[in-house]
Design a protein around this motif. Structure first.
Motif, PDB file in Angstrom:
ATOM      1  N   LEU A  35      52.930  38.201  54.626  1.00 39.03           N
ATOM      2  CA  LEU A  35      51.475  38.229  54.449  1.00 39.03           C
ATOM      3  C   LEU A  35      51.071  39.291  53.424  1.00 39.03           C
ATOM      4  O   LEU A  35      50.141  39.090  52.650  1.00 39.03           O
ATOM      5  N   GLY A  36      51.791  40.392  53.404  1.00 38.94           N
ATOM      6  CA  GLY A  36      51.534  41.426  52.392  1.00 38.94           C
ATOM      7  C   GLY A  36      51.795  40.898  50.992  1.00 38.94           C
ATOM      8  O   GLY A  36      51.047  41.191  50.056  1.00 38.94           O
ATOM      9  N   ASP A  37      52.849  40.092  50.853  1.00 41.42           N
ATOM     10  CA  ASP A  37      53.140  39.479  49.555  1.00 41.42           C
ATOM     11  C   ASP A  37      52.029  38.520  49.135  1.00 41.42           C
ATOM     12  O   ASP A  37      51.647  38.472  47.966  1.00 41.42           O
ATOM     13  N   ASP A  38      51.496  37.773  50.099  1.00 43.29           N
ATOM     14  CA  ASP A  38      50.365  36.880  49.818  1.00 43.29           C
ATOM     15  C   ASP A  38      49.157  37.684  49.340  1.00 43.29           C
ATOM     16  O   ASP A  38      48.458  37.276  48.402  1.00 43.29           O
ATOM     17  N   PHE A  39      48.920  38.823  49.975  1.00 39.80           N
ATOM     18  CA  PHE A  39      47.818  39.691  49.567  1.00 39.80           C
ATOM     19  C   PHE A  39      47.999  40.129  48.114  1.00 39.80           C
ATOM     20  O   PHE A  39      47.064  40.063  47.314  1.00 39.80           O
ATOM     21  N   LEU A  40      49.204  40.559  47.758  1.00 35.28           N
ATOM     22  CA  LEU A  40      49.463  41.005  46.378  1.00 35.28           C
ATOM     23  C   LEU A  40      49.243  39.880  45.370  1.00 35.28           C
ATOM     24  O   LEU A  40      48.695  40.117  44.283  1.00 35.28           O
ATOM     25  N   LEU A  41      49.640  38.666  45.724  1.00 35.74           N
ATOM     26  CA  LEU A  41      49.420  37.521  44.826  1.00 35.74           C
ATOM     27  C   LEU A  41      47.928  37.268  44.622  1.00 35.74           C
ATOM     28  O   LEU A  41      47.489  36.987  43.507  1.00 35.74           O
ATOM     29  N   CYS A  42      47.164  37.391  45.686  1.00 37.80           N
ATOM     30  CA  CYS A  42      45.722  37.171  45.589  1.00 37.80           C
ATOM     31  C   CYS A  42      45.044  38.289  44.795  1.00 37.80           C
ATOM     32  O   CYS A  42      44.099  38.037  44.046  1.00 37.80           O
ATOM     33  N   VAL A  43      45.526  39.517  44.940  1.00 36.52           N
ATOM     34  CA  VAL A  43      45.010  40.631  44.136  1.00 36.52           C
ATOM     35  C   VAL A  43      45.297  40.366  42.661  1.00 36.52           C
ATOM     36  O   VAL A  43      44.417  40.508  41.807  1.00 36.52           O
ATOM     37  N   GLU A  44      46.512  39.955  42.360  1.00 37.59           N
ATOM     38  CA  GLU A  44      46.892  39.678  40.966  1.00 37.59           C
ATOM     39  C   GLU A  44      46.038  38.555  40.387  1.00 37.59           C
ATOM     40  O   GLU A  44      45.607  38.624  39.229  1.00 37.59           O
ATOM     41  N   GLU A  45      45.776  37.526  41.172  1.00 33.34           N
ATOM     42  CA  GLU A  45      44.917  36.425  40.726  1.00 33.34           C
ATOM     43  C   GLU A  45      43.514  36.933  40.376  1.00 33.34           C
ATOM     44  O   GLU A  45      42.947  36.583  39.339  1.00 33.34           O
ATOM     45  N   ALA A  46      42.961  37.790  41.234  1.00 36.88           N
ATOM     46  CA  ALA A  46      41.630  38.344  40.972  1.00 36.88           C
ATOM     47  C   ALA A  46      41.636  39.221  39.730  1.00 36.88           C
ATOM     48  O   ALA A  46      40.701  39.172  38.909  1.00 36.88           O
ATOM     49  N   LEU A  47      42.683  40.013  39.537  1.00 41.29           N
ATOM     50  CA  LEU A  47      42.777  40.867  38.344  1.00 41.29           C
ATOM     51  C   LEU A  47      42.847  40.023  37.068  1.00 41.29           C
ATOM     52  O   LEU A  47      42.252  40.385  36.049  1.00 41.29           O
ATOM     53  N   GLN A  48      43.552  38.915  37.131  1.00 43.59           N
ATOM     54  CA  GLN A  48      43.621  38.025  35.974  1.00 43.59           C
ATOM     55  C   GLN A  48      42.257  37.422  35.653  1.00 43.59           C
ATOM     56  O   GLN A  48      41.881  37.291  34.488  1.00 43.59           O
ATOM     57  N   LYS A  49      41.496  37.075  36.686  1.00 44.48           N
ATOM     58  CA  LYS A  49      40.142  36.547  36.480  1.00 44.48           C
ATOM     59  C   LYS A  49      39.257  37.595  35.815  1.00 44.48           C
ATOM     60  O   LYS A  49      38.485  37.285  34.905  1.00 44.48           O
ATOM     61  N   ILE A  50      39.361  38.831  36.278  1.00 41.38           N
ATOM     62  CA  ILE A  50      38.587  39.919  35.682  1.00 41.38           C
ATOM     63  C   ILE A  50      38.951  40.076  34.210  1.00 41.38           C
ATOM     64  O   ILE A  50      38.083  40.209  33.347  1.00 41.38           O
ATOM     65  N   GLN A  51      40.233  40.047  33.936  1.00 41.93           N
ATOM     66  CA  GLN A  51      40.691  40.257  32.569  1.00 41.93           C
ATOM     67  C   GLN A  51      40.211  39.149  31.634  1.00 41.93           C
ATOM     68  O   GLN A  51      39.881  39.413  30.481  1.00 41.93           O
ATOM     69  N   ARG A  52      40.150  37.924  32.136  1.00 48.13           N
ATOM     70  CA  ARG A  52      39.685  36.804  31.307  1.00 48.13           C
ATOM     71  C   ARG A  52      38.211  36.939  30.949  1.00 48.13           C
ATOM     72  O   ARG A  52      37.806  36.630  29.827  1.00 48.13           O
ATOM     73  N   ASN A  53      37.392  37.360  31.905  1.00 52.88           N
ATOM     74  CA  ASN A  53      35.959  37.483  31.656  1.00 52.88           C
ATOM     75  C   ASN A  53      35.364  38.546  32.585  1.00 52.88           C
ATOM     76  O   ASN A  53      34.799  38.221  33.622  1.00 52.88           O
ATOM     77  N   PRO A  54      35.463  39.815  32.216  1.00 51.47           N
ATOM     78  CA  PRO A  54      35.040  40.887  33.113  1.00 51.47           C
ATOM     79  C   PRO A  54      33.540  40.936  33.383  1.00 51.47           C
ATOM     80  O   PRO A  54      33.109  41.466  34.400  1.00 51.47           O
ATOM     81  N   PHE A  55      32.725  40.371  32.491  1.00 52.07           N
ATOM     82  CA  PHE A  55      31.274  40.475  32.657  1.00 52.07           C
ATOM     83  C   PHE A  55      30.671  39.357  33.505  1.00 52.07           C
ATOM     84  O   PHE A  55      29.474  39.365  33.767  1.00 52.07           O
ATOM     85  N   ILE A  56      31.482  38.404  33.944  1.00 46.31           N
ATOM     86  CA  ILE A  56      30.962  37.289  34.733  1.00 46.31           C
ATOM     87  C   ILE A  56      30.621  37.708  36.167  1.00 46.31           C
ATOM     88  O   ILE A  56      29.787  37.100  36.812  1.00 46.31           O
ATOM     89  N   TYR A  57      31.233  38.784  36.631  1.00 48.98           N
ATOM     90  CA  TYR A  57      31.027  39.204  38.022  1.00 48.98           C
ATOM     91  C   TYR A  57      29.862  40.182  38.119  1.00 48.98           C
ATOM     92  O   TYR A  57      29.603  40.969  37.217  1.00 48.98           O
ATOM     93  N   ARG A  58      29.192  40.114  39.220  1.00 47.63           N
ATOM     94  CA  ARG A  58      27.939  40.802  39.460  1.00 47.63           C
ATOM     95  C   ARG A  58      28.060  42.329  39.450  1.00 47.63           C
ATOM     96  O   ARG A  58      28.986  42.886  40.019  1.00 47.63           O
ATOM     97  N   GLU A  59      27.078  42.981  38.845  1.00 46.34           N
ATOM     98  CA  GLU A  59      26.966  44.434  38.937  1.00 46.34           C
ATOM     99  C   GLU A  59      26.389  44.770  40.301  1.00 46.34           C
ATOM    100  O   GLU A  59      25.416  44.174  40.725  1.00 46.34           O
ATOM    101  N   ILE A  60      26.996  45.753  40.968  1.00 47.29           N
ATOM    102  CA  ILE A  60      26.513  46.114  42.300  1.00 47.29           C
ATOM    103  C   ILE A  60      25.959  47.529  42.363  1.00 47.29           C
ATOM    104  O   ILE A  60      25.204  47.859  43.271  1.00 47.29           O
ATOM    105  N   TYR A  61      26.352  48.372  41.414  1.00 48.20           N
ATOM    106  CA  TYR A  61      25.905  49.757  41.418  1.00 48.20           C
ATOM    107  C   TYR A  61      26.115  50.307  40.023  1.00 48.20           C
ATOM    108  O   TYR A  61      27.253  50.389  39.566  1.00 48.20           O
ATOM    109  N   GLN A  62      25.033  50.647  39.347  1.00 51.91           N
ATOM    110  CA  GLN A  62      25.094  51.109  37.968  1.00 51.91           C
ATOM    111  C   GLN A  62      25.932  50.106  37.163  1.00 51.91           C
ATOM    112  O   GLN A  62      25.592  48.943  37.116  1.00 51.91           O
TER     113      GLN A  62
END
Length: 104
Positions: A35-62
């Motif tokens: 399950l920890g390995d699954d978590f790391l894969l999901c973290v990596e997937e999210a990091l790749q999404k950020i890298q592709r388009n970092p401004f698409i995700y909502r600003e939450i504080y400053q």
């Protein structure tokens, strides 16, 4: 901080964010092997999404933005500075905002 290897943009992970991921990995691995390995894969997937388009995700504080991690109740918090994505935290979705605002 560590820089991710990507020719398109640079991604930096703060020491605290690395610690967050490591502790959460250990927690999930202790719950069920793999399950920890699954978590790391999901973290990596999210990091790749950020890298592709970092401004698409909502600003939450400053200038701080967040993305939810698929399948897990965690969020990656980051900001963009001079074409660099800087990951400040990987926090449980129910954690008090005061815990991560100190890292911005």
């Amino acid at each position: 901080m560590k820089a991710a290897n990507n020719p398109e943009s640079s991604m930096m992970k703060g020491i605290e964010a690395e610690f967050d991921v490591e502790e959460t990995f250990k927690y999930y691995q202790g719950k069920r092997p793999g399950l920890g390995d699954d978590f790391l894969l999901c973290v990596e997937e999210a990091l790749q999404k950020i890298q592709r388009n970092p401004f698409i995700y909502r600003e939450i504080y400053q200038d701080l933005r967040r993305i939810s991690i698929h399948r897990f109740p965690y969020r990656i918090l980051y900001f963009v500075q001079n074409h660099n994505v800087v990951v400040t935290a990987v926090f449980h979705a129910r954690k008090a905002p005061s815990a991560w605002t100190d890292r911005t």
